[in-house]
Design a protein around this motif. Sequence first.
Motif, mmCIF file in Angstrom:
data_model
loop_
_atom_site.group_PDB
_atom_site.id
_atom_site.type_symbol
_atom_site.label_atom_id
_atom_site.label_comp_id
_atom_site.label_asym_id
_atom_site.label_seq_id
_atom_site.Cartn_x
_atom_site.Cartn_y
_atom_site.Cartn_z
ATOM 1 N N THR A 1 5.851 -11.694 10.068
ATOM 2 C CA THR A 1 5.451 -10.540 10.874
ATOM 3 C C THR A 1 5.724 -9.249 10.082
ATOM 4 O OG1 THR A 1 5.948 -11.746 12.894
ATOM 5 C CG2 THR A 1 5.796 -9.343 13.062
ATOM 6 N N PHE A 2 4.672 -8.455 9.899
ATOM 7 C CA PHE A 2 4.791 -7.219 9.131
ATOM 8 C C PHE A 2 4.647 -6.014 10.056
ATOM 9 C CE2 PHE A 2 3.279 -10.445 6.209
ATOM 10 C CZ PHE A 2 4.107 -10.261 5.115
ATOM 11 N N HIS A 3 5.526 -5.032 9.886
ATOM 12 C CA HIS A 3 5.425 -3.775 10.628
ATOM 13 C C HIS A 3 4.905 -2.712 9.669
ATOM 14 C CE1 HIS A 3 7.647 -5.699 13.860
ATOM 15 N NE2 HIS A 3 8.449 -6.180 12.919
ATOM 16 N N LEU A 4 3.733 -2.168 9.976
ATOM 17 C CA LEU A 4 3.059 -1.280 9.036
ATOM 18 C C LEU A 4 3.510 0.176 9.192
ATOM 19 C CD1 LEU A 4 -0.546 -2.697 9.590
ATOM 20 C CD2 LEU A 4 1.125 -3.391 7.861
ATOM 21 N N ARG A 5 3.405 0.920 8.095
ATOM 22 C CA ARG A 5 3.613 2.371 8.161
ATOM 23 C C ARG A 5 2.546 2.984 9.074
ATOM 24 N NH1 ARG A 5 5.721 4.991 2.729
ATOM 25 N NH2 ARG A 5 5.035 6.864 3.817
ATOM 26 N N ASP A 6 2.828 4.130 9.657
ATOM 27 C CA ASP A 6 1.840 4.701 10.580
ATOM 28 C C ASP A 6 1.084 5.888 9.975
ATOM 29 O OD1 ASP A 6 3.751 6.624 10.535
ATOM 30 O OD2 ASP A 6 4.249 6.532 12.673
ATOM 31 N N ASP A 7 1.317 6.183 8.683
ATOM 32 C CA ASP A 7 0.703 7.388 8.123
ATOM 33 C C ASP A 7 -0.317 7.077 7.029
ATOM 34 O OD1 ASP A 7 2.515 6.332 6.359
ATOM 35 O OD2 ASP A 7 3.334 8.255 5.715
ATOM 36 N N VAL A 8 -0.712 5.815 6.904
ATOM 37 C CA VAL A 8 -1.557 5.434 5.775
ATOM 38 C C VAL A 8 -3.036 5.469 6.163
ATOM 39 C CG1 VAL A 8 -2.102 3.597 4.141
ATOM 40 C CG2 VAL A 8 0.269 3.979 4.849
ATOM 41 N N THR A 9 -3.845 6.067 5.307
ATOM 42 C CA THR A 9 -5.301 6.008 5.507
ATOM 43 C C THR A 9 -5.968 5.491 4.233
ATOM 44 O OG1 THR A 9 -5.538 8.296 4.765
ATOM 45 C CG2 THR A 9 -5.403 7.932 7.151
#
Lengths: 330, 542
Positions: B105-113
């Motif tokens: 299970t991976f928790h992703l950064r929220d600022d990546v585009t």
Amino acid sequence: MLRYVLRRLVQALIVLWGAVTVSFAVLQLTPGDPVRIMLGGAGDAAAAASPEQVAALRAELGLDLPLWQQYLDFLGRVLTGDLGTAYSTGQPVTAEIAQALPVTVELGVAAIATSVVAALVFALLGVLLPGAGLRSLFQSVTVLGVAMPSFWVAIVALQLFSFRLGWFPAFGSDGVVAVVLPALAMAVLTAGTLAQVLTRGLKDALTEPYADTARAKGLSEVRVVLGHALRNASLPVFTMVGMMVGGVLGGAAIVETIFGRQGVGQLFVEAVRAHDFPLIQALIILTGGVFVLVTLAVDLLYPLIDPRVVAPYRSGRTGGVDLTARTEVA
Amino acid sequence: MSLRPTRRTALVGAALAAGTMLAACSGPAASEETGSDSPVQGGTLEVGFSEDIENYDPHQRPQLTARTISRQIADTLTDQDPETGEILPWLAESWEVNEDSTAFTFHLRDDVTFSDGTALDAAAVAANFDRIVDLGPLAYIGAGLLRNYDGSEVVDERTVTVRFTEPNAQFLQATAVQSLSILAPATLELDPEQVAAGDVIGSGPFVLTSYDPNEGITLTAREDYAWGSPLYENDGRAHVDEIHVSFIPEATTLAGAVASGQVDYGYVLAASTVPTLEAGGAQVVTTQMPAIAIPVVPLLHQEIVQDANVRRALSLATDRQAIVDTVFEGRARPATGVLSTTNPGYVDLSEELAYNLDGAIALLESSGWDEVGTDGIRTNADGDRLSLEIRYVPGGGDTELMLQLLQQQWAQAGIEFVLTPVTDAESSEYTIHDSPADVTTWSQTRADPDVLRTVYSSFYENQSFLFGHADADVDGLLDELQRTIDPQERLDISEQVQHLLLERGYTVPIYDRVQFAGAAAGLSGVHTDLEGKPLFVDAWLG
């Protein structure tokens, strides 16, 4: 004349069909599995694709079909103008070639133009300079040209003009400066050969009776050479230039690799290495086609240069011009 | 992981002066005091690659130069510290692995585009893994890393769980590998051919703005980049404005282009060009690859190497130091284990790899190879000659020289070593299981002991040398490796395996692969990732 050209074009098609068929056969006979090469797992390199993946790709490319069917499929596609996709890149081969062609055309034009100009200069100086010593010096220099292989010239030119002096870039196809060194590398050998043929022709022509006649009329040696001998001596040169156009690709393969030019020559080398059948076939059709067209053009132009030569479409012969015809007519 | 040789972190000289880099300089890399100490903004970085790019899609077949481009334009879920082998957060800021290594299970950064403006979310990650599995043979490395993929579950916008039907402990490290780069959803919808041609959108510090060879290959810095890997010195916008890439296949031209400053960075250099380049004042970047130590591997379908004594004798009769001294003039290290020293799974087994000619002869005699013919080659009671063949693709020069030295050394023990050069095409005619040769050599770069499992187990027909010749002890340990997620336990297991592999002669490691790049005097800040690919986000021209 139209009928003659048409007949020649039909013959050209037969030649191309033959070339394509022979190359198909040769590729089948030489070892190499395009699918395994394509998957990067050549031979012993472990971590290649699984046998199922190899089989799937083989089927996708139609390489699991019997040979005769692969061959007929291929001919059928070519007739409908579809040359297929290159195995190595997955791009249409026509796009691959269209991308590479301008780079090689630029190099070829530059190399041939350089050869012709250099050959003219050396041959003319070789017969016109005052003093037998000077003349023979220029004639022997042309032997050097013939003796230097293009890869060697390329490496020496790179060391000197690019790495040491920094006058020209060592690689790439960006702009006219980038073509100077590769064109030079290709031109030295052909210029040497051309100059020798031209010098020989000029010397022969200058012993002909018409040259004596011209001299008797009081024309200077320069005008005898430029006005009379050169035109006669240029016939074999003309034929050779035609052959050179066809041969540009062979020379380009080496020179383009050394100078990092993404041209047709380098593409050819890569295609053969990867057993990239569609690409190889398209390149053979291209080079064969160019060769046939150039030979045809040379044959058609010949009578324009030397009216004594009977135009091939009048004589009914279909081959190239017979050079011995010149002396017979003369 | 890459099939072609890549190289470990080393850094370009001037960075040492700055003293700020994470990576260490390895080997005899030059460290000229050139360039400026603090980063300079702007300019175009000229890069020369030794190989044309055939396929820009990082998910598709691996090629060193293509992966070097994708390293600049796309990011991965994690990154791997070249020093410690530790897996570091990147696009994923944290993760959990379940007990039996089947769910990650991976928790992703929220600022990546991505560079087309779309945001990175869990659905995009899932779509990437789905695509790689769908590509199948076209993406065989990625598909291999995702073997037994059961699907990716989008838990919420920032959380994704990747599931496997079997334990897959190597998957965590695999998320740091270019083959599992995270691309924009828009790219995933294109035909694979279009992506291969260069239509690739990622979330990296550079954008591939031109990929037409006639217009030039150009990468442009992304202004709003702000999520660099923890390994990047600079986690924001790249220092240079553009990177311009040329392809220079001829080794001497490439080296000359670096020496004369026509390119700022040349990658990969032939070993033979390194001394001249160094003498000319350019910076040589040397990377010890986190790979297997380059070995000679017995092909077990051949009867002559089915005798463990013969296999062991090959190793004892090998003087590794003499080989690296001659082939690399001291720029590479002799093998001291199954893996290279920079592989996180490295174990020092140098005692077992010591040169011992008498020991080799004793083993051969005990196996019945006790007659020595007039040509110095041993025979057995049946009159068979102790003759081994290898087929190899020349080209590089290093391999050929290594084999010639082995030929001389093994002849001392009465072993004939026949060298048969073949072309790439010829070598594609056979596999490791039906090769007419008795031994082979190969290389693979992957900074994880999992490389042992795929290659020295009997699990995979296409990858495993022991396929069809299973060794239950080796297989048992390697199977355990795949079920074990704890880093220390993984290392313990891989150590046991490496001992076994040497004891039973399944591999004869020779030297640690080393790779070279060259940087012009004016370039600063470039360092390389674990596989030796340059990280241009940190480079500046000063």
